[in-house]
Design a protein around this motif. Structure first.
Motif, short mmCIF file in Angstrom:
data_model
loop_
_atom_site.label_atom_id
_atom_site.label_comp_id
_atom_site.label_asym_id
_atom_site.label_seq_id
_atom_site.Cartn_x
_atom_site.Cartn_y
_atom_site.Cartn_z
N UNK A 1 0.83 -1.20 0.00
CA UNK A 1 0.00 0.00 0.00
C UNK A 1 0.86 1.25 0.00
N UNK A 2 1.94 1.22 0.77
CA UNK A 2 2.84 2.39 0.79
C UNK A 2 3.43 2.64 -0.59
N UNK A 3 3.76 1.56 -1.30
CA UNK A 3 4.26 1.72 -2.66
C UNK A 3 3.21 2.36 -3.55
N UNK A 4 1.95 1.95 -3.39
CA UNK A 4 0.86 2.52 -4.19
C UNK A 4 0.66 4.00 -3.85
N UNK A 5 0.78 4.35 -2.57
CA UNK A 5 0.63 5.74 -2.16
C UNK A 5 1.75 6.59 -2.76
N UNK A 6 2.95 6.05 -2.82
CA UNK A 6 4.06 6.79 -3.43
C UNK A 6 3.80 7.01 -4.93
N UNK A 7 3.17 6.04 -5.59
CA UNK A 7 2.78 6.23 -6.99
C UNK A 7 1.75 7.36 -7.09
N UNK B 1 0.41 13.03 -8.28
CA UNK B 1 0.06 14.34 -7.72
C UNK B 1 1.08 15.40 -8.12
N UNK B 2 2.36 15.07 -8.04
CA UNK B 2 3.40 16.03 -8.44
C UNK B 2 3.35 16.30 -9.95
N UNK B 3 3.05 15.26 -10.72
CA UNK B 3 2.93 15.44 -12.18
C UNK B 3 1.81 16.43 -12.52
N UNK B 4 0.64 16.24 -11.89
CA UNK B 4 -0.50 17.12 -12.17
C UNK B 4 -0.18 18.54 -11.70
N UNK B 5 0.44 18.67 -10.50
CA UNK B 5 0.73 20.00 -9.95
C UNK B 5 1.71 20.77 -10.81
N UNK C 1 11.52 16.80 -4.15
CA UNK C 1 12.67 16.25 -3.44
C UNK C 1 12.25 15.30 -2.33
N UNK C 2 11.26 15.70 -1.53
CA UNK C 2 10.82 14.87 -0.41
C UNK C 2 10.26 13.54 -0.91
N UNK C 3 9.49 13.61 -1.99
CA UNK C 3 8.89 12.39 -2.54
C UNK C 3 9.96 11.44 -3.07
N UNK C 4 10.96 11.98 -3.75
CA UNK C 4 12.05 11.13 -4.27
C UNK C 4 12.78 10.43 -3.12
N UNK C 5 13.02 11.16 -2.03
CA UNK C 5 13.66 10.55 -0.86
C UNK C 5 12.79 9.44 -0.28
N UNK C 6 11.47 9.67 -0.20
CA UNK C 6 10.56 8.65 0.33
C UNK C 6 10.56 7.40 -0.54
N UNK C 7 10.63 7.58 -1.86
CA UNK C 7 10.69 6.44 -2.78
C UNK C 7 11.95 5.62 -2.54
N UNK D 1 11.71 -0.33 9.75
CA UNK D 1 11.80 0.74 10.73
C UNK D 1 12.29 2.06 10.15
N UNK D 2 13.08 2.02 9.08
CA UNK D 2 13.63 3.26 8.55
C UNK D 2 12.58 4.16 7.90
N UNK D 3 11.69 3.66 6.99
CA UNK D 3 10.70 4.56 6.38
C UNK D 3 9.81 5.28 7.39
N UNK D 4 9.23 4.60 8.41
CA UNK D 4 8.39 5.35 9.36
C UNK D 4 9.13 6.41 10.16
N UNK D 5 10.44 6.23 10.33
CA UNK D 5 11.23 7.20 11.10
C UNK D 5 11.67 8.36 10.21
N UNK D 6 12.17 8.07 9.02
CA UNK D 6 12.75 9.11 8.17
C UNK D 6 11.72 9.93 7.40
N UNK D 7 10.62 9.32 6.99
CA UNK D 7 9.64 10.07 6.19
C UNK D 7 9.13 11.32 6.91
N UNK D 8 8.70 11.23 8.19
CA UNK D 8 8.25 12.47 8.86
C UNK D 8 9.36 13.51 8.99
N UNK D 9 10.60 13.04 9.22
CA UNK D 9 11.72 13.98 9.35
C UNK D 9 11.96 14.70 8.04
#
Length: 319
Positions: free
Chosen positions: A112-118, A123-127, A244-250, A284-292
């Motif tokens: 699901x997280x992968x789908x949300x990143x898609x 969203x960035x493409x449309x914006x 930038x933030x989205x690329x890091x999350x991916x 453990x890394x994605x839930x910690x780093x994404x909010x940061x």
């Protein structure tokens, strides 16, 4: 341990593995894990609260960010429960049914997280490529449909694997490789033909991740094509900075995920510590780093966090 490894055992109980070779330090090792969990839970809950309560953030980008925080929480919390049971010497045991439920939650929400990143890439493409139609294309109704579809798309393909697992006999060792349940870890303990689970599971991973990765890649091809048409250098940098933030999350999600899959399938005889390390990084890394990352790179989220934790006079001087 000999009893756990007995090939004649037909018990429905499985046994977790802690940090091999460092069992006597489990209580100390649990301290950094506690800090990571605290940071992850606090950061993701804060982002969801800010998006919910701040009317200025009731936009598609922030709704998707709240979805990302929610999936991060749902993917990591089931893991935390059994991890700390092992590290605090409470129990290493888990019943088969509970193990399958945990496995289902971990895999479902990682997909699901992968789908949300898609969805966030679209969203960035449309914006960037269609800014004047942004609000009319990504309506709240469509965002809800995307969230529901992402969950169903990630969970329903796992049902055949769950059904198949219910009929597999586990007469070998019942000791798992990690402190939580993964499908690829459970099936290796079965004393039956597991070709269906291996091939079907691999197919699900390739199709779901493949579609998401391809969609993200295509979105950024169009984004770059549109950004390069911007005449000013500052305009190009500003447009790319919103991604930038989205690329890091991916990267944070896919790099550990792919690494763990490669190790499980092609480096089965490598050091157990490598498997354990990659498995914990993956969850453990994605839930910690994404909010940061999003609090540092996104001004609105950063302001929302400062609004929560700092007095008004200090907030004013910082903003």
């Amino acid at each position: 341990m000999a009893a756990l490894n007995s090939s004649s055992s037909l018990s429905s109980t499985f046994y977790f593995t802690g940090i091999l070779g460092y069992e006597e330090y489990h209580h100390l090792i649990s301290i950094p894990f506690c800090l990571l969990c605290l940071i992850g839970i606090t950061g993701n809950c804060t982002i969801m609260h800010i998006v919910r309560t701040d009317p200025r953030l009731h936009e598609p980008m922030y709704y998707f960010l709240a979805m990302l925080s929610f999936t991060d929480m749902c993917m990591s919390i089931p893991t935390m429960i059994t991890l700390f049971r092992v590290l605090w010497s409470i129990s290493r045991e888990i019943q088969f049914d509970a193990c399958v439920v945990q496995m289902f939650l971990i895999h479902t929400f990682s997909f699901t997280e992968s789908s949300v990143l898609l969805a966030m890439a679209i969203d960035r493409y449309v914006a960037i490529c269609h800014p004047l139609r942004y609000a009319t294309i990504l309506t709240p109704r469509l965002i809800i449909k995307i969230g529901v579809t992402s969950f169903l798309r990630s969970s329903l393909p796992l049902v055949p694997l769950l059904i198949r697992l219910a009929f597999l006999p586990f007469c070998r060792s019942h000791v798992l490789s990690h402190s939580y349940c993964l499908h690829q870890d459970i099936i290796r303990l079965a004393c039956a033909d597991i070709k269906f689970n291996v091939m079907y599971g691999l197919g699900v991973v390739i199709v779901l991740w493949g579609i998401d990765c391809l969609g993200i890649f295509v979105s950024y091809v169009f984004i770059l094509h549109s950004v390069l048409k911007i005449s000013s250098r500052e305009g190009r940098l500003k447009a790319l900075n919103t991604c930038a933030s989205h690329i890091c999350a991916v990267l944070i999600l896919y790099v550990p995920m792919i690494g763990l899959s490669i190790i499980h399938r092609f480096a089965k005889h490598s050091s157990p510590l490598i498997h354990i390390f990659m498995a914990h990084v993956y969850l453990f890394v994605p839930p910690v780093l994404n909010p940061i990352i999003y609090s540092v790179k996104t001004k609105q989220i950063r302001q929302g966090m400062l609004h929560l934790i700092l007095p008004k006079n200090i907030r004013s001087s910082l903003m």
